[in-house]
Design a protein around this motif. Structure first.
Motif, PDB file in Angstrom:
ATOM      1  N   VAL A 129      33.487 -14.888 -70.336  1.00 14.82           N
ATOM      2  CA  VAL A 129      32.323 -14.484 -71.382  1.00 14.82           C
ATOM      3  C   VAL A 129      31.163 -15.581 -71.437  1.00 14.82           C
ATOM      4  O   VAL A 129      30.087 -14.938 -71.559  1.00 14.82           O
ATOM      5  CB  VAL A 129      33.212 -14.739 -72.764  1.00 14.82           C
ATOM      6  CG1 VAL A 129      32.036 -14.075 -74.072  1.00 14.82           C
ATOM      7  CG2 VAL A 129      34.439 -13.465 -72.837  1.00 14.82           C
ATOM      8  N   PHE A 130      31.461 -16.670 -70.965  1.00 16.00           N
ATOM      9  CA  PHE A 130      30.354 -17.647 -71.043  1.00 16.00           C
ATOM     10  C   PHE A 130      29.834 -17.963 -69.737  1.00 16.00           C
ATOM     11  O   PHE A 130      28.669 -18.096 -69.234  1.00 16.00           O
ATOM     12  CB  PHE A 130      30.585 -18.862 -71.705  1.00 16.00           C
ATOM     13  CG  PHE A 130      31.356 -18.631 -73.124  1.00 16.00           C
ATOM     14  CD1 PHE A 130      30.300 -18.417 -74.273  1.00 16.00           C
ATOM     15  CD2 PHE A 130      32.547 -18.896 -73.325  1.00 16.00           C
ATOM     16  CE1 PHE A 130      30.797 -18.447 -75.352  1.00 16.00           C
ATOM     17  CE2 PHE A 130      33.088 -18.744 -74.605  1.00 16.00           C
ATOM     18  CZ  PHE A 130      32.259 -18.301 -75.776  1.00 16.00           C
ATOM     19  N   ALA A 160      27.707 -14.844 -68.623  1.00 13.96           N
ATOM     20  CA  ALA A 160      26.760 -14.434 -69.628  1.00 13.96           C
ATOM     21  C   ALA A 160      25.458 -14.310 -68.871  1.00 13.96           C
ATOM     22  O   ALA A 160      25.283 -14.823 -67.940  1.00 13.96           O
ATOM     23  CB  ALA A 160      26.625 -15.286 -70.633  1.00 13.96           C
ATOM     24  N   TYR A 182      22.111 -20.657 -72.603  1.00 11.00           N
ATOM     25  CA  TYR A 182      22.913 -21.101 -71.465  1.00 11.00           C
ATOM     26  C   TYR A 182      21.849 -21.949 -70.313  1.00 11.00           C
ATOM     27  O   TYR A 182      21.115 -21.479 -70.221  1.00 11.00           O
ATOM     28  CB  TYR A 182      23.618 -20.014 -70.874  1.00 11.00           C
ATOM     29  CG  TYR A 182      24.299 -19.126 -71.863  1.00 11.00           C
ATOM     30  CD1 TYR A 182      25.469 -19.408 -72.006  1.00 11.00           C
ATOM     31  CD2 TYR A 182      23.893 -17.954 -71.939  1.00 11.00           C
ATOM     32  CE1 TYR A 182      26.269 -18.816 -72.990  1.00 11.00           C
ATOM     33  CE2 TYR A 182      24.730 -17.048 -72.928  1.00 11.00           C
ATOM     34  CZ  TYR A 182      26.006 -17.230 -73.417  1.00 11.00           C
ATOM     35  OH  TYR A 182      26.565 -16.670 -74.129  1.00 11.00           O
ATOM     36  N   THR A 202      24.577 -19.775 -65.550  1.00 12.69           N
ATOM     37  CA  THR A 202      25.680 -18.945 -65.400  1.00 12.69           C
ATOM     38  C   THR A 202      25.802 -18.560 -64.087  1.00 12.69           C
ATOM     39  O   THR A 202      24.748 -18.532 -63.515  1.00 12.69           O
ATOM     40  CB  THR A 202      25.571 -17.832 -66.577  1.00 12.69           C
ATOM     41  OG1 THR A 202      24.550 -16.879 -66.197  1.00 12.69           O
ATOM     42  CG2 THR A 202      25.391 -18.293 -68.057  1.00 12.69           C
ATOM     43  N   SER A 260      32.454  -7.521 -78.370  1.00 13.31           N
ATOM     44  CA  SER A 260      31.503  -8.787 -77.866  1.00 13.31           C
ATOM     45  C   SER A 260      30.204  -8.387 -77.682  1.00 13.31           C
ATOM     46  O   SER A 260      29.383  -9.390 -77.247  1.00 13.31           O
ATOM     47  CB  SER A 260      32.240  -8.680 -76.320  1.00 13.31           C
ATOM     48  OG  SER A 260      32.031  -7.562 -75.525  1.00 13.31           O
ATOM     49  N   PRO A 283      26.292 -16.095 -79.757  1.00 15.27           N
ATOM     50  CA  PRO A 283      27.721 -15.664 -78.815  1.00 15.27           C
ATOM     51  C   PRO A 283      29.023 -16.562 -78.968  1.00 15.27           C
ATOM     52  O   PRO A 283      30.021 -15.886 -79.012  1.00 15.27           O
ATOM     53  CB  PRO A 283      27.068 -15.794 -77.540  1.00 15.27           C
ATOM     54  CG  PRO A 283      26.218 -16.758 -77.427  1.00 15.27           C
ATOM     55  CD  PRO A 283      25.472 -16.735 -78.981  1.00 15.27           C
ATOM     56  N   CYS A 326      32.540 -15.144 -80.446  1.00 13.16           N
ATOM     57  CA  CYS A 326      33.712 -15.217 -79.959  1.00 13.16           C
ATOM     58  C   CYS A 326      34.907 -15.785 -80.681  1.00 13.16           C
ATOM     59  O   CYS A 326      35.883 -15.461 -80.522  1.00 13.16           O
ATOM     60  CB  CYS A 326      33.482 -16.147 -78.460  1.00 13.16           C
ATOM     61  SG  CYS A 326      35.062 -16.483 -77.548  1.00 13.16           S
TER      62      CYS A 326
END
Length: 547
Positions: free
Chosen positions: A40-41, A44, A122, A125, A363, A369, A373
């Motif tokens: 998920v991360f 992302a 982020y 990623t 999601s 985010p 989660c």
């Protein structure tokens, strides 16, 4: 042996031996929570747009070079297109103001120089590092599916391995290899290598999950078994799920995140000396002396005196020197076990399609985010608690059918809600997920109780394989929403309602001793049932109509 619980009744229902195993196996489930969803991360997609070389262009012309597109009813800068850069430079060289030029007729081009990614949320990623956007955006969902493909392989193989080599060895081998592969995955230099390693992460992760589940089912006392296979395992998995977003919040780089998650599993190394092999499995392999040694050690920890001979000689002699090795063929061999297996496969597939399908929808919620989660994990807690409380006093078959009907029924109602009542539609979807989560809880213990010891891990493995097919299918069912908004809900709801009806043909396991051999398995139900009055006298009158 069918009298195992009777022969070990002197250990009691609680005590240090059972509590230590209960706590340690639950602690292992925490790792499955944050290992299941780090994609998920790590996967992302940060906000991005086409890279525009500055050259002689002003900041205004750089922004103007990105066309605006309508996305979900809102105007946003394009993520995959820009206006032809030579044309933009020509306009700028002539001294034109970008507001005085009609750019809608300018030819568009792809992001030739790549993309510029936001680092607000982020720092790095796999999407920003390998440009997995636009033409390559299919790679991220494909990467997610490789985990479930690994689940499929692990579900098929782990059952045979643990039935042959033992629950404990496969449990700790799976944990070690999963941790090692995640660490190696953090050094991936391409998305292809990342996906290949992620496949094996899934294989070892589901092997860990299933083997720990079966080990707890076979070792723990009757009272702790229900608590472990429901509230214990699922809540600790959920706890790991809740911890993950806060770890990811503190570590915004995907490579560092994976290394930290891998390193956390080192705390499980000492567990090897405190978690024993399953005595039930040892007996099924003819290793009665080893099983007795473990039970005597349990008696010592629980401060009770064991009999001189725990397992009767006649029972020990029932196990031949050359034990029969069971395979997947044995769980579809006879008509009864074949019927049970087919029903269980259908149930697991339907539940996973609904659960993961609705999880994919949540999601996509707007907002932080990391918080989203966390909230997604928190919503499962009450479902686990309610299911656990009901499992203590209610028949499994009735509960599972009821929870499936709740999950599927609310999904089918969504299509009847007017467009203006968005909140009500969201509430129905969350109620549906609540039902699927409770069904998820029940189906694990129900399946473990249906199958006998000699093929229990095989049966759980096959059912988990069906679950993986469901989880792999779920994203594609949700994708059908691009053609019809309500089609995914209709498909998931109909499949779930159908599986709840099929579930009524499975035998009831509530209040029954775990079967040890295939011959001790209960028969599938027939409707209308024959000799109902005789069969129903085993249970209280208020429940007779359920059987």
């Amino acid at each position: 042996m069918g009298d195992y619980e009777e022969d070990t009744a002197f250990l009691g229902q609680k005590g240090p031996f059972f509590m230590i195993i209960f706590l340690l196996l639950n602690a292992i489930y925490i790792s499955t929570g944050f290992h299941s969803f780090y994609i998920v991360f790590a996967g992302a997609s940060p906000s991005h747009y086409c890279q525009v070389p500055e050259g002689n262009l002003s900041e205004e012309w750089i922004k103007a070079s990105i066309p605006v597109e309508a996305v979900n009813g809102k105007l946003e800068p394009s993520k995959c297109w820009r206006y032809n850069l030579d044309t933009i430079r020509h306009f700028a060289a002539e001294g034109n103001n970008f507001g005085d030029v009609n750019l809608t007729d300018v030819t568009k081009e792809r992001c030739v120089e790549g993309w510029k990614y936001s680092t607000e949320i982020y720092h790095s990623t796999i999407v920003s590092e390998w440009d997995l956007v636009c033409e390559k955006q299919w790679i991220v969902p494909f990467a997610s599916s490789t985990l479930y493909m690994g689940y499929l392989l692990g579900s098929l193989v782990s059952g045979q391995l643990s039935d042959r080599f033992g629950r404990k060895k496969v449990l700790f081998a799976s944990l070690a290899f999963e941790s090692l592969i995640i660490f190696v995955q953090s050094f991936s230099q391409s998305w292809l290598v990342f996906c290949i390693l992620y496949f094996f992460v899934g294989a070892f992760q589901v092997s860990l999950y299933i083997t720990a589940f079966v080990l707890g089912t076979e070792v723990l006392s009757t009272s702790l078994r229900v608590l472990f296979t429901t509230l214990g395992a699922f809540l600790h998995y959920c706890f790991g799920y809740m911890v993950l977003p806060w770890i990811a919040f503190a570590i915004r780089d995907w490579r560092a995140l994976l290394r930290v998650l891998s390193g956390l599993t080192l705390v499980y190394i000492p567990f090897w000396w405190f978690i024993p092999e399953s005595p039930r499995w040892l007996i099924s392999q003819g290793r009665v002396e080893e099983a007795e040694a473990i039970v005597k050690d349990a008696a010592k920890k629980n401060e009770v005196t064991p009999p001189d001979i725990i397992f009767k000689v006649s029972e020990a002699n029932m196990v031949p020197v050359h034990m029969k090795k069971y395979s997947m063929i044995d769980i579809v061999k006879s008509s009864n076990i074949r019927c049970t297996t087919f029903m269980c496969l259908l149930l697991w597939m339907a539940i996973n399609i609904g659960y993961f399908g609705l999880s994919l929808n949540t999601s996509n919620l707007l907002g932080n985010p990391f918080l989203n989660c966390f909230l997604s994990a928190v919503t499962e807690v009450p479902a686990y608690i309610v299911a656990t409380l009901l499992l203590k006093s209610c028949p499994r078959r009735l509960l599972l059918s009821a929870f499936l009907s709740i999950g599927g029924g609310f999904l089918l109602l969504i299509q009847l809600i007017p467009e203006s009542l968005h909140t009500l539609a969201l509430a129905l979807e969350m109620a549906g997920k609540f039902g699927f989560t409770m069904a998820f809880t029940v189906v694990y213990i129900y399946t473990a109780e249906v199958y006998p010891t000699v093929v229990r891990n095989l049966g759980m493995g096959m059912c988990s394989s069906a679950a993986r097919i469901g989880s792999i299918t779920a994203p594609y069912i949700i994708f059908l929403g691009t053609f019809s908004k309500y089609l995914p809900y209709i498909l998931m709801g109909s499949l779930t309602i159908g599986s709840s009806l099929a579930n009524m043909f499975l035998p009831e396991t509530f209040g029954k001793v775990l079967p040890e051999t295939v011959e001790q398995m209960q028969k599938c139900k027939r409707y209308p049932p024959r000799h109902c009055s005789e069969r129903c006298t085993v249970f209280p009158p208020c429940r007779s109509h359920l059987l």
